[in-house]
Design a protein around this motif. Structure first.
Motif, mmCIF file in Angstrom:
data_model
loop_
_atom_site.group_PDB
_atom_site.id
_atom_site.type_symbol
_atom_site.label_atom_id
_atom_site.label_comp_id
_atom_site.label_asym_id
_atom_site.label_seq_id
_atom_site.Cartn_x
_atom_site.Cartn_y
_atom_site.Cartn_z
ATOM 1 N N PRO A 1 0.817 -1.217 0.000
ATOM 2 C CA PRO A 1 0.000 0.000 0.000
ATOM 3 C C PRO A 1 0.849 1.266 0.000
ATOM 4 C CG PRO A 1 0.125 -0.908 2.213
ATOM 5 C CD PRO A 1 0.848 -1.855 1.333
ATOM 6 N N TRP A 2 0.314 2.321 -0.663
ATOM 7 C CA TRP A 2 0.990 3.616 -0.648
ATOM 8 C C TRP A 2 0.296 4.530 0.359
ATOM 9 C CZ3 TRP A 2 0.004 1.465 -5.671
ATOM 10 C CH2 TRP A 2 1.153 0.945 -6.280
ATOM 11 N N TYR A 3 1.115 5.174 1.129
ATOM 12 C CA TYR A 3 0.558 6.017 2.200
ATOM 13 C C TYR A 3 0.564 7.478 1.734
ATOM 14 C CZ TYR A 3 1.135 1.765 4.889
ATOM 15 O OH TYR A 3 1.054 0.468 5.327
ATOM 16 N N SER A 4 -0.437 7.826 0.924
ATOM 17 C CA SER A 4 -0.459 9.161 0.313
ATOM 18 C C SER A 4 -0.599 10.268 1.357
ATOM 19 C CB SER A 4 -1.592 9.241 -0.715
ATOM 20 O OG SER A 4 -2.786 8.811 -0.129
ATOM 21 N N ARG A 5 -1.321 9.990 2.437
ATOM 22 C CA ARG A 5 -1.463 11.025 3.483
ATOM 23 C C ARG A 5 -0.123 11.311 4.140
ATOM 24 N NH1 ARG A 5 -6.434 10.590 7.517
ATOM 25 N NH2 ARG A 5 -5.292 12.364 8.310
ATOM 26 N N GLN A 6 0.682 10.256 4.282
ATOM 27 C CA GLN A 6 2.013 10.457 4.864
ATOM 28 C C GLN A 6 2.873 11.309 3.932
ATOM 29 O OE1 GLN A 6 3.478 9.525 7.819
ATOM 30 N NE2 GLN A 6 1.430 8.994 8.433
ATOM 31 N N VAL A 7 2.744 11.057 2.609
ATOM 32 C CA VAL A 7 3.517 11.834 1.632
ATOM 33 C C VAL A 7 3.107 13.304 1.711
ATOM 34 C CG1 VAL A 7 4.023 12.165 -0.814
ATOM 35 C CG2 VAL A 7 3.789 9.853 0.092
ATOM 36 N N LEU A 8 1.802 13.564 1.738
ATOM 37 C CA LEU A 8 1.317 14.950 1.794
ATOM 38 C C LEU A 8 1.778 15.640 3.080
ATOM 39 C CD1 LEU A 8 -2.315 14.556 0.401
ATOM 40 C CD2 LEU A 8 -0.376 15.703 -0.677
ATOM 41 N N ARG A 9 1.709 14.891 4.179
ATOM 42 C CA ARG A 9 2.134 15.457 5.469
ATOM 43 C C ARG A 9 3.611 15.841 5.421
ATOM 44 N NH1 ARG A 9 3.278 12.047 10.399
ATOM 45 N NH2 ARG A 9 4.227 13.625 11.675
ATOM 46 N N GLN A 10 4.413 14.965 4.824
ATOM 47 C CA GLN A 10 5.852 15.255 4.738
ATOM 48 C C GLN A 10 6.138 16.398 3.766
ATOM 49 O OE1 GLN A 10 8.107 14.130 6.764
ATOM 50 N NE2 GLN A 10 6.575 12.866 7.769
ATOM 51 N N MET A 11 5.343 16.470 2.687
ATOM 52 C CA MET A 11 5.534 17.580 1.742
ATOM 53 C C MET A 11 5.263 18.920 2.431
ATOM 54 S SD MET A 11 3.978 16.042 -1.795
ATOM 55 C CE MET A 11 4.283 17.489 -2.769
ATOM 56 N N LEU A 12 4.241 18.897 3.259
ATOM 57 C CA LEU A 12 3.911 20.112 4.029
ATOM 58 C C LEU A 12 5.060 20.464 4.973
ATOM 59 C CD1 LEU A 12 1.196 21.642 3.918
ATOM 60 C CD2 LEU A 12 0.583 20.547 6.067
ATOM 61 N N GLU A 13 5.574 19.439 5.633
ATOM 62 C CA GLU A 13 6.657 19.636 6.611
ATOM 63 C C GLU A 13 7.922 20.147 5.926
ATOM 64 O OE1 GLU A 13 7.992 20.064 10.130
ATOM 65 O OE2 GLU A 13 6.041 19.060 9.977
ATOM 66 N N ILE A 14 8.278 19.505 4.812
ATOM 67 C CA ILE A 14 9.528 19.869 4.126
ATOM 68 C C ILE A 14 9.365 21.179 3.364
ATOM 69 C CG2 ILE A 14 11.186 19.167 2.336
ATOM 70 C CD1 ILE A 14 10.398 16.240 3.018
ATOM 71 N N GLY A 15 8.234 21.326 2.674
ATOM 72 C CA GLY A 15 8.066 22.481 1.797
ATOM 73 C C GLY A 15 7.490 23.695 2.494
ATOM 74 N N TYR A 16 6.256 23.596 2.918
ATOM 75 C CA TYR A 16 5.538 24.752 3.442
ATOM 76 C C TYR A 16 6.216 25.337 4.688
ATOM 77 C CZ TYR A 16 1.637 27.600 5.069
ATOM 78 O OH TYR A 16 0.870 28.643 5.504
ATOM 79 N N TYR A 17 6.543 24.460 5.631
ATOM 80 C CA TYR A 17 7.118 24.970 6.885
ATOM 81 C C TYR A 17 8.574 25.408 6.742
ATOM 82 C CZ TYR A 17 2.831 23.337 9.062
ATOM 83 O OH TYR A 17 1.510 23.160 9.379
ATOM 84 N N SER A 18 9.200 25.066 5.616
ATOM 85 C CA SER A 18 10.574 25.533 5.392
ATOM 86 C C SER A 18 10.599 26.859 4.635
ATOM 87 C CB SER A 18 11.376 24.489 4.598
ATOM 88 O OG SER A 18 11.498 23.305 5.328
ATOM 89 N N LEU A 19 9.432 27.282 4.155
ATOM 90 C CA LEU A 19 9.386 28.507 3.343
ATOM 91 C C LEU A 19 9.994 29.727 4.044
ATOM 92 C CD1 LEU A 19 5.988 28.412 1.414
ATOM 93 C CD2 LEU A 19 8.279 28.581 0.443
ATOM 94 N N PRO A 20 9.652 30.002 5.312
ATOM 95 C CA PRO A 20 10.212 31.203 5.938
ATOM 96 C C PRO A 20 11.740 31.194 5.980
ATOM 97 C CG PRO A 20 8.406 30.348 7.241
ATOM 98 C CD PRO A 20 8.672 29.341 6.186
ATOM 99 N N VAL A 21 12.320 30.085 6.421
ATOM 100 C CA VAL A 21 13.774 30.045 6.575
ATOM 101 C C VAL A 21 14.474 30.084 5.208
ATOM 102 C CG1 VAL A 21 13.966 27.515 6.740
ATOM 103 C CG2 VAL A 21 15.664 28.921 7.807
ATOM 104 N N VAL A 22 13.912 29.361 4.248
ATOM 105 C CA VAL A 22 14.512 29.361 2.908
ATOM 106 C C VAL A 22 14.312 30.728 2.248
ATOM 107 C CG1 VAL A 22 14.317 28.364 0.593
ATOM 108 C CG2 VAL A 22 14.382 26.882 2.584
ATOM 109 N N GLY A 23 13.141 31.322 2.430
ATOM 110 C CA GLY A 23 12.863 32.637 1.856
ATOM 111 C C GLY A 23 13.805 33.698 2.390
#
Lengths: 259, 257
Positions: free
Chosen positions: A38-60
């Motif tokens: 099985p693929w855990y798509s919710r886990q992928v989305l959660r990690q994308m949020l963690e890696i991408g969205y929450y890193s925006l301030p520091v990377v920006g």
């Protein structure tokens, strides 16, 4: 006869090769397991949020100040040769090819790689990973593969944002501090930028995303010995990801731009 | 004699030079509750992890319902694991999930149950271990040690397993909470008709939850028998252990395995 230096070098080589083998085996298992359901798509989305969205301030923030400094430093250097008009070119090429992916990668390695190693390491030392197995859930599919996928997909997006913000930083300094004509600055930026500059940066970002999440997962997964072990895993994840980012950056640059 | 639910023959495991399991032969009948006692570092946890497939034994055979499980494929392992439930020593609850999500984890992630239905199952299982729906939305870190153990027990029985393992179920709990957990274990195992293996060094717990006790020492099972016979085992290692004497043939393992 006894050669302590040779013995030491031999031990270090064996240790390094063993580690490379272990990481490669770990990565291969994660990829192999991740491709099967099985693929855990919710886990992928959660990690994308963690890696991408929450890193925006520091990377920006990193990107905007890097773009600003780049414009300022280029000016102090190029003014000596009356080559100020090259500043937009230097800013955009430096950011898209090198600084965008490398700095975003290093910042994400510090923020996300460390957090991943700490989270998975804590799960390891508190038997939560064994608990997953007893609940018929493969830890590689549930924990590792979603993080690797999220890293590979999200970091290029993050680098696109970092490139844009960095170029904006250079533009602000160029136009409002160095008195460039705003239209000329933008024209120079766009005309000099080539597709390969951006593509090479995005390829680097995808590779860095894989390396950061792989190091975070690997060091967390193998951690032992309670809080101290988790602390070591966190440090190792950040240090190894940073070194790998800089190493792979050279080889990818060589692959794209060496003649 | 009926076919064994769990059958081990010659199971051996070493970590470097340290021989942790040295040829374990063990049979557990269907519906039986076996307690494995032994000191810290005697190999109890490694034995359980070998049966669960979390550790690969160096040698020997482990059969579940007659099926060899050593060297099983991933798919085969997942199928066999469906028969198991496990209560971990520290609870091993997923601290990123709410209490009900922990209990419903197996039904949702492994059995593909609808989350709303799995939530009902989780609340029912929490009720079975004496916890109300008011704690369902809490995080594990907000619970006491005893409550975490109960949630972990609810998670272990959520998929109604055929075999349940209990790893030091009463460690770190006060005597009253220990007795509550023991009662719950007995109740849950009976209601499910499950086969159980518990490892513990708490003799009160062993006497309460076991039909049969076996003692592991130095990687070998040195005594097995019904609970009622433990006090007249005739084995000086067992006598020293159950009476908690410092003097005797048992030398305690200092390093953790």
């Amino acid at each position: 006869m006894n050669f302590p230096l040779v013995t030491l070098l031999g031990r270090m080589t064996i240790s390094l090769l063993t580690e490379i083998g272990a990481v490669t085996s770990f990565a291969w298992t994660a990829i192999r397991q991740g491709m099967r359901p099985p693929w855990y798509s919710r886990q992928v989305l959660r990690q994308m949020l963690e890696i991408g969205y929450y890193s925006l301030p520091v990377v920006g923030l990193t990107a905007i100040f890097t773009g600003m400094v780049l414009a300022l430093q280029s000016y102090t250097g190029f003014a000596r040769f009356s080559a100020e008009s090259a500043i937009p070119n230097v800013v955009v090429v430096s950011l898209t090819r090198e600084l965008g992916p490398v700095l975003a990668g290093l910042m994400v390695a510090g923020r996300v790689g460390a957090a991943m190693a700490a989270e998975i390491g804590t799960m390891r030392v508190t038997d939560q990973i064994d608990a997953l197995t007893t609940l018929s859930t493969d830890p590689f599919r549930y924990l590792v593969a979603p993080r690797l996928i999220a890293g590979v997909v999200t970091l290029p997006l993050l680098v696109l944002v970092a490139d844009s913000i960095g170029i904006l930083g250079g533009y602000l300094v160029g136009v409002y501090k160095l008195d460039f004509n705003d239209a000329a600055y933008l024209r120079n930026t766009i005309e000099f930028l080539q597709t390969m500059d951006v593509v090479s940066g995005l390829v680097k970002a995808a590779v860095f995303g894989f390396l950061i999440t792989l190091m975070g997962c690997y060091h967390g997964y193998i951690s032992r010995g309670g809080a101290e072990g988790v602390g070591k895993a966190t440090t190792n994840a950040v240090v190894s990801a940073s070194i790998l980012i800089l190493t792979f950056n050279y080889f990818i640059t060589e692959a794209f731009f060496s003649r | 004699m009926a076919a064994s639910k769990i059958s081990l023959r010659g199971v051996a495991k070493s970590f470097g030079p340290k021989k942790v399991l040295q040829g374990i032969d063990l049979d557990v009948a269907r519906g039986e509750s076996l307690v494995v006692i032994g000191g810290s570092g005697s190999g109890k946890s490694v034995l359980l992890k070998c049966i669960l497939g979390l550790i690969q034994p160096d040698a020997g055979s482990i059969r579940i319902d007659g099926e060899e499980t050593v060297d099983l494929s991933d798919r085969g392992r997942a199928r066999v694991m469906r028969k198991f439930g496990m209560l971990f020593q520290q609870g091993a609850l997923f601290d990123s999930l709410k209490v009900w999500e922990n209990v419903a984890f197996g039904p949702i992630q492994s059995d593909g149950m609808d989350p709303a239905q799995a939530r009902e199952v989780a609340l029912a299982k929490l009720g079975a271990v004496g916890l109300g729906p008011d704690i369902a939305e809490l995080r594990p870190s907000e619970l006491s040690g005893g409550m975490q153990k109960r949630v972990s027990l609810a998670r272990a029985i959520a998929r109604e397993p055929e075999i349940i393992f209990f790893d030091e179920p009463t460690t770190g709990l006060d005597p009253i909470m220990s007795d509550v957990i023991n009662d719950l274990i007995v109740k849950c195992v009976r209601e499910l008709g499950a086969t159980a293996i518990s490892i513990t060094h708490d003799m009160a717990s062993a006497r309460k939850i076991g039909d049969r006790i076996t003692m592991i020492y130095d990687g070998r099972l040195i005594w097995q028998g019904p609970v009622a016979e433990i006090d007249r085992s005739g084995n000086e290692h067992v006598d020293q252990f159950i009476n908690g004497r410092a003097d005797g043939p048992i030398r305690m393992q200092v390093r953790k395995l």
